[in-house]
Every structure is written in C-alpha cells, then in structure tokens.
Write a protein that holds these residues in place. Structure first.
Motif, mmCIF file in Angstrom:
data_model
loop_
_atom_site.group_PDB
_atom_site.id
_atom_site.type_symbol
_atom_site.label_atom_id
_atom_site.label_comp_id
_atom_site.label_asym_id
_atom_site.label_seq_id
_atom_site.Cartn_x
_atom_site.Cartn_y
_atom_site.Cartn_z
ATOM 1 N N ALA A 1 -2.023 5.932 4.467
ATOM 2 C CA ALA A 1 -1.577 4.363 4.211
ATOM 3 C C ALA A 1 -1.436 3.333 5.346
ATOM 4 O O ALA A 1 -1.893 2.510 5.065
ATOM 5 C CB ALA A 1 -0.513 4.457 3.303
ATOM 6 N N GLU A 2 -0.924 4.056 6.284
ATOM 7 C CA GLU A 2 -0.830 3.213 7.825
ATOM 8 C C GLU A 2 -1.974 2.804 8.029
ATOM 9 O O GLU A 2 -2.534 1.490 8.657
ATOM 10 C CB GLU A 2 -0.085 3.911 8.756
ATOM 11 N N GLU A 3 -3.000 3.689 8.225
ATOM 12 C CA GLU A 3 -4.630 3.146 8.630
ATOM 13 C C GLU A 3 -5.069 2.132 7.880
ATOM 14 O O GLU A 3 -5.693 1.398 8.525
ATOM 15 C CB GLU A 3 -5.254 4.561 8.529
ATOM 16 N N GLN A 4 -5.239 2.449 6.542
ATOM 17 C CA GLN A 4 -5.588 1.228 5.773
ATOM 18 C C GLN A 4 -4.789 0.013 5.720
ATOM 19 O O GLN A 4 -5.428 -1.143 5.740
ATOM 20 C CB GLN A 4 -5.511 1.726 4.083
ATOM 21 N N ALA A 5 -3.536 0.079 5.874
ATOM 22 C CA ALA A 5 -2.705 -1.077 6.103
ATOM 23 C C ALA A 5 -3.063 -1.912 7.456
ATOM 24 O O ALA A 5 -3.128 -2.952 7.348
ATOM 25 C CB ALA A 5 -1.239 -0.897 6.062
ATOM 26 N N LYS B 1 5.926 3.487 1.703
ATOM 27 C CA LYS B 1 5.088 2.186 1.526
ATOM 28 C C LYS B 1 4.574 1.595 3.001
ATOM 29 O O LYS B 1 5.511 1.680 3.874
ATOM 30 C CB LYS B 1 5.508 0.946 0.553
ATOM 31 N N TRP B 2 3.554 0.783 2.865
ATOM 32 C CA TRP B 2 3.292 -0.241 3.791
ATOM 33 C C TRP B 2 3.137 -1.493 3.470
ATOM 34 O O TRP B 2 2.294 -1.532 2.418
ATOM 35 C CB TRP B 2 2.117 0.366 4.808
ATOM 36 N N GLY B 3 3.619 -2.475 4.036
ATOM 37 C CA GLY B 3 3.337 -3.792 3.541
ATOM 38 C C GLY B 3 2.629 -4.778 4.347
ATOM 39 O O GLY B 3 2.843 -4.583 5.692
ATOM 40 N N VAL B 4 1.831 -5.474 4.123
ATOM 41 C CA VAL B 4 1.018 -6.501 4.766
ATOM 42 C C VAL B 4 1.583 -7.838 4.412
ATOM 43 O O VAL B 4 1.414 -8.126 2.990
ATOM 44 C CB VAL B 4 -0.392 -6.412 4.763
ATOM 45 N N ILE B 5 2.025 -8.606 5.222
ATOM 46 C CA ILE B 5 2.786 -10.036 4.696
ATOM 47 C C ILE B 5 2.252 -11.015 5.658
ATOM 48 O O ILE B 5 2.320 -11.147 6.897
ATOM 49 C CB ILE B 5 4.295 -9.631 5.029
ATOM 50 N N ALA C 1 4.314 -4.119 8.039
ATOM 51 C CA ALA C 1 5.739 -3.970 7.794
ATOM 52 C C ALA C 1 5.801 -2.256 7.141
ATOM 53 O O ALA C 1 5.437 -1.937 6.151
ATOM 54 C CB ALA C 1 6.478 -4.704 6.720
ATOM 55 N N PRO C 2 6.170 -1.216 8.373
ATOM 56 C CA PRO C 2 6.506 0.006 7.681
ATOM 57 C C PRO C 2 7.696 0.085 6.868
ATOM 58 O O PRO C 2 8.725 -0.526 7.251
ATOM 59 C CB PRO C 2 6.632 0.597 9.061
ATOM 60 N N ILE D 1 0.783 -1.072 -0.074
ATOM 61 C CA ILE D 1 0.082 -0.160 0.000
ATOM 62 C C ILE D 1 0.991 1.219 0.124
ATOM 63 O O ILE D 1 1.713 1.570 0.992
ATOM 64 C CB ILE D 1 -1.264 -0.090 1.211
ATOM 65 N N GLU D 2 0.958 1.982 -1.128
ATOM 66 C CA GLU D 2 1.649 3.077 -1.346
ATOM 67 C C GLU D 2 1.283 4.507 -0.915
ATOM 68 O O GLU D 2 -0.008 4.736 -1.089
ATOM 69 C CB GLU D 2 2.206 3.338 -2.717
#
Length: 646
Positions: free
Chosen positions: A471-475, A582-586, A575-576, A177-178
C-alpha cells in the motif's frame, strides 16, 4: 481580604455542603475512635518537614479531619494522608490561615449557628472547635493553591499560537489506500520467514509507531481468577411482591408512572393551517400502573437479595484473612492454606435459596479481563479519581504489583477474596449486580516459549505488514504524481491501482466469522479523492476516510505554510497511518487566512481555554506526592533498630 472573598464567591457551594453535612451527620460513626490508640505508635516520629519533626499522631489527625469532612460532603483530595499533612503544613508556612472566628461567622451567615454547630459536632463525636479547625485547614489549603495558581498566565505569542491552532482552517483533498486491499496479493510465508518475523518481535509488545507497524508477541502480565455472582434477573421469578409493597413503591416513585396525552385543541376556526398536537404528562393511577410497578419492585428486590447474598459470601471468604497482619511489602500475610475456603464449596453452600454462579477464567491480560461478560465492567467505589475498576484490582496482586503505604485499596494475595465489585448495568438506577473474585495464578510479562501459541497471529501480522508495504508503494506513486498534476488527475490516471482495488472490493467479506452480515468495504470509493466536509484545524484528530490521523494533520498545516520556493509544485503530503493500516495522500487546496480583528474578538475565550488546561496541569503537579515532599523538604525518620522495634 482574599479569604473573605473566597467565602463570598463560594457561598452557594458552602451552603450545599453544610446542608449535606447536617443530613448526613446522623449516619456518621466515630471516625476518631477507629484510629489506633497505641500511644507508642502515635508518638513515633514519622519524618521532618520544613525543618520540623512530626509524629504519627499528626498524620492521624489529618486522616480523621479529612474523613469527617468527606462525610460532610467535602470531596477528599486524591492524596495520601501523609502528603495531605505536608500540604496543610505548606499552607501554614505560606502564611495562609483562617481563624475559628472567621469560619464560624461564615457558617453562621449560611444558617449554621453555634447551636447547630454543637449538635453537628456531637453527632460526629468531635468538638465544635475541632470541626472549625478542620474546615479552616481545608479552606486554607485550597486558598494556598489558588494564590500560587494566580501566577499562571498566557503570553501574547502563546495566545496567538493557540488561536491559530484552534481557529485556522484548511481545505483538503484526501485519498485513502488501505493495506487490507492488498492481502490477497501477499503469498503464504515460508516457515523460515515466519520464524525470523517472530524472533525479531517476540520480546516486545505491539505498539505501532507514527509511521510503521510494530507488532510484538510478548505476553503482558496475566492472571487467572475465579469469581462468584448472583444474577438478579435469574432470581426474579422467585421474588414475591405483595399488594402493600407495590402500593408503597408506587407512592415513593410516582414520577416514574406517567403517560403523555394530547392536550385539548383550541385551534381558531379562522386558521387554515393545522397545528401540530401538543402533549402533556398525566399521572397514572396505581391500578393503571400496577403491573409495571410490581415488575419494577420485583427487580429492585431481586437486586437487593442478590447483593445481600454476595455480601454474605464475601464475608465468609474473608473470615480467615481478618486477623492477617500486613507484611513489609504492605500485602496481608496469608493465613494457613487449610483455613482458606474453596469458592466452589461456597457456591454450593450458599445456593440453597438462590443460584450462586461460579466462573473460572484462563490466564488473561488487562484487555481480556475488561472483556469478561458482566464482571469486566465492574468497579469498587463511586465514579471519580478514587474509583478502582475490576481489571486494575485484578492485576494488583502480590508478585505483579508493588504497593505503596496507605493505599486506598489494598492489593490482593493469591486466593485472597476481593472486596465486593459492583456492575451498574441492567436498567438499574444504582448498583445492579455484585461479584467477588480471587486470583488463582499469575504469570509475569514474558515472551512466548515458542512460536506455536501465537502462530496464527504471526501469520496474520506477517501478511498485513507485507500488504502495508505494498500500500505504501502505491501511495508514494500516487503522491508523486499528484504533486505534478493534482490529486484528482493522479487518481484518474491510476488505472492499475483502481483495478486492483475493484477486485479487492468484490472479494471483501460479506459475513463476519460469527455469521452476522459484515459491512462491505468499497476500497475504490475510499481512494476518492474526497473533500472532507468537516472543519479541519490543527487539533483535528479524525478525518474521513482516513480515520484517526494522529499528528499527520499538523504536518499538513506545516506543509501548507511552507514557502513555495522551498516546497515547489502542488502541496501533497504522504501520511502513514499504521494504527488503522492505511496510507493517506493529502493535497492542500486552501489554507484559510487569520485576521487580527477576529483574534482580538476571540482572545478572552482563547485565554480562558488555556487557563483551564494550565490550571489542570498545575494541580496535577502541585498534588503529586514527590513534588509535595520536595517542596516540604521532607526527610524520613531514621529506621529504628530491630531490637528496639521488638
């Protein structure tokens, strides 16, 4: 004897060194005579090592030895002369010594007998015994390092951990999520918001953390400079190449002028499958290649003429500084201002035959210096640890940098010409374009006096920080849901997020500010989720579509290894990634097991890998100047009274 074994194991290297020195000896000047002959200075006590005093002459002998050895092909260690002397003394204290006879016998086995050694010594203006002693000290030093490095070993737990880090694989599902996708939703900041944002960050540099954006507006050290150069390409048209020159160049570079032609076919008539054609390289005649030969020779001459002219300019600019003594800070004492030549005048004076280009910059930091066309990529010296690159030298200026005694490359005063810097671009096999520069003004690192000079950057960073928070909120929402139903299902349900990203994709720029086509970003595609096809281990640094992931992958491995009792639900990591905004969801799909049999099979390779790393770390610490002095129990000589110095 370990010494003899060292010679045997390195006989091929030693042979190359000996043959190189026999060829190079004819080009070597009298190194020793270049040393100071001031008897009082040579007898001055420099300090104490291992409880024994030593003098300037002892350090000068080391300089002479290492200079001669370097000319003979033995790489000089990146260690100052005084520390080199202390290292030689340390090897003696450890009892690591080689006799002249040992060295002479080993050289004789490589074809360098006493007669050849005497001839070599004559060329180098040294005695044969002095050469043998220099070799012996150098080899003893290297052997002392090897003997102490023998203590390096890898324990079983460390081998197992290294094997795990290098070999264990993990299968993941990834969503990116960018922050850029949320920029359009960030309102324009008010003046109060901008001032507050600027004031909180004005006295620091931009250094993003592991989990947050950290913008800063403090200026780094900056310099303004001017420089002169002659572009070989621009003077090529004035270069003439005779028929004789071209033929001589062709004969010296015949291997360059070949062409590939198909080999004659010998295919059997019984074969039904045509074979692919085979090619061979055929030498071109001078007549066939003469146009290209003349172009190549013309460029070579242009490069030489351009470098020669820049060398002359550097000598003219350097002349007022030749008799300037170094001051207490090790910078040269500047000559009278009226003696310093103007670079613009030098450009006009030396442009009689070929154009000399004059350039002047604004105040630039290291990045700005490196980005300068042409000169930004120049260097002083050959590739290696002793090489000096242009941005490094341009900021090594009185008022910005402190100098240590006996540095390989001296620092510069304001208006002091640099040594000639060389670029290696332009299709030349060697140095291509020469430059000489000088620093006109400096500005030490400081915060901006007001927000105005960096207003545009503050607005851009303010918006990006707000977009990163969105982006963090959505991630976080996506990660929380993924822990319940899995990442695939969580993305499928995230209709509002996908709608937002679809709109951002349609609005993303299709052209860059310079008018060239831009790569359109598909934010929905990057949301995925996707399963990276690459092998992912704890040492993996890049994971598409996340990009550089820093230490986040190790956290994913830790999560994967966590007990289900302490980590219920699906294993999903948020993952910040501030470095790429970006934020990553892994999501962990599978942590692959390790097997004892594979470890035993791979243990030698893992051990070797660890030893290479440890050996590099050991040498860095071993040769560190502070560590060298500490091991030698170094004590500087007491300062003499000023009246005595006079």
């Amino acid at each position: 004897m370990k010494f003899q074994r060292w010679f045997r194991e390195n006989s091929k290297i030693l042979m190359v060194v000996i043959m190189s020195l026999l060829l190079l000896a004819f080009l070597v000047g009298d190194v020793v005579q270049s040393m100071t002959s001031n008897a009082n200075m040579r007898n001055e006590v420099r300090g104490e090592a291992f409880g024994v005093s030593y003098r300037v002459s002892d350090v000068q002998r080391v300089y002479a030895d290492t200079s001669v050895l370097e000319q003979m092909g033995v790489r000089r260690l990146d260690v100052p002369d005084e520390e080199m002397f202390l290292l030689y003394r340390e090897s003696e204290e450890l009892g690591v010594k080689l006799s002249r006879e040992e060295v002479a016998n080993t050289l004789a086995k490589q074809g360098v007998d006493r007669t050849a050694l005497a001839q070599l010594a004559h060329k180098l203006t040294r005695s044969p015994d002095a050469l043998l002693d220099a070799f012996a000290r150098q080899v003893a030093l290297q052997q002392a390092v090897v003997l102490q490095g023998d203590a390096i070993h890898a324990s079983q737990p460390r081998l197992e951990r290294a094997f795990r880090d290098q070999r264990q694989e993990i299968v993941l599902k990834v969503s990116a999520i960018e922050a850029q996708a949320f920029l359009d939703g960030v309102p324009e900041p008010t003046e109060e918001e901008l001032l507050k944002f600027f004031d909180e960050r004005k006295d620091r540099l931009t250094e993003h953390g592991e989990s947050e954006l950290k913008f800063g507006y403090r200026y780094e050290d900056r310099v303004q400079l001017e420089y002169l150069t002659v572009d070989p390409k621009k003077i090529e048209s004035k270069i003439r190449v005779s028929e004789r020159e071209a033929r001589e160049f062709y004969e010296a570079n015949r291997s360059k002028y070949v062409k590939s032609v198909p080999k004659p076919t010998t295919q059997s008539t019984q074969s039904t499958q045509p074979r692919p054609p085979e090619f061979e390289r055929v030498q071109l005649s001078f007549e066939d290649a003469q146009d290209q030969v003349k172009r190549d020779r013309r460029l070579e001459k242009a490069i030489g003429e351009a470098q020669k002219l820049v060398n002359e300019i550097e000598r003219a600019a350097r002349t007022p500084w030749l008799n300037s003594p170094p001051g207490p800070d090790h910078y040269l004492t500047p000559p009278p201002a009226e003696a310093i030549r103007s670079f613009e005048d030098l450009a006009r004076e030396y442009s009689r035959k070929y154009e000399v280009e004059y350039h002047k910059t604004e105040l630039l930091d290291l990045d700005g210096l490196a980005a300068l066309p042409g000169i930004g990529g120049t260097r002083l010296g050959a590739l290696g640890p002793r090489m000096t690159i242009f941005p490094q030298l341009a900021t090594k200026v009185r008022g910005l940098a402190e100098l240590a005694p006996r540095e390989d490359v001296a620092g510069l005063n304001l208006l002091e010409p640099s040594p000639v810097m060389m670029s290696y671009a332009g299709g030349s096999r060697g140095p291509y374009q020469a430059y000489v520069f000088r620093v006109m003004a400096i500005e030490k690192s400081s915060p901006p006096a007001s927000m105005e000079p960096v207003r545009a950057k503050v607005i851009e960073d303010f918006k990006l920080s707000r977009a990163f928070a969105q982006a963090e909120e959505q991630a976080r929402k996506l990660a929380d849901r993924a822990r319940e139903v899995g990442l695939d299902q969580a993305v499928a349900e995230a209709e509002e997020l996908k709608q937002l990203l679809t709109g951002a994709t349609s609005r993303s720029a299709t052209t860059r500010p310079d008018g060239k086509p831009a790569l359109k970003i598909d934010y929905v595609q990057r949301l995925g989720p996707s399963t990276p096809s690459q092998k992912i281990t704890r040492s993996t640094a890049f994971v598409p579509p996340l990009g550089m992931v820093g230490g986040q992958i190790k956290k994913v491995f830790d999560l994967a290894a966590a007990d289900a009792a302490t980590q219920p639900g699906r294993k999903v990591h948020l993952a910040p990634l501030p470095g790429t905004q970006k934020w990553g969801v892994i999501e962990v799909v599978e942590l692959k097991p390790l097997y004892a049999g594979e470890f035993e099979q791979q243990k030698p390779a893992v051990r070797q890998s660890l030893l290479r790393t440890d050996w590099g770390d050991f040498q860095e610490l071993y040769y560190d100047a502070l560590n060298v002095r500490a091991r030698a129990q170094f004590k500087p000589a007491p300062s003499r009274p000023a009246s005595e110095e006079e």
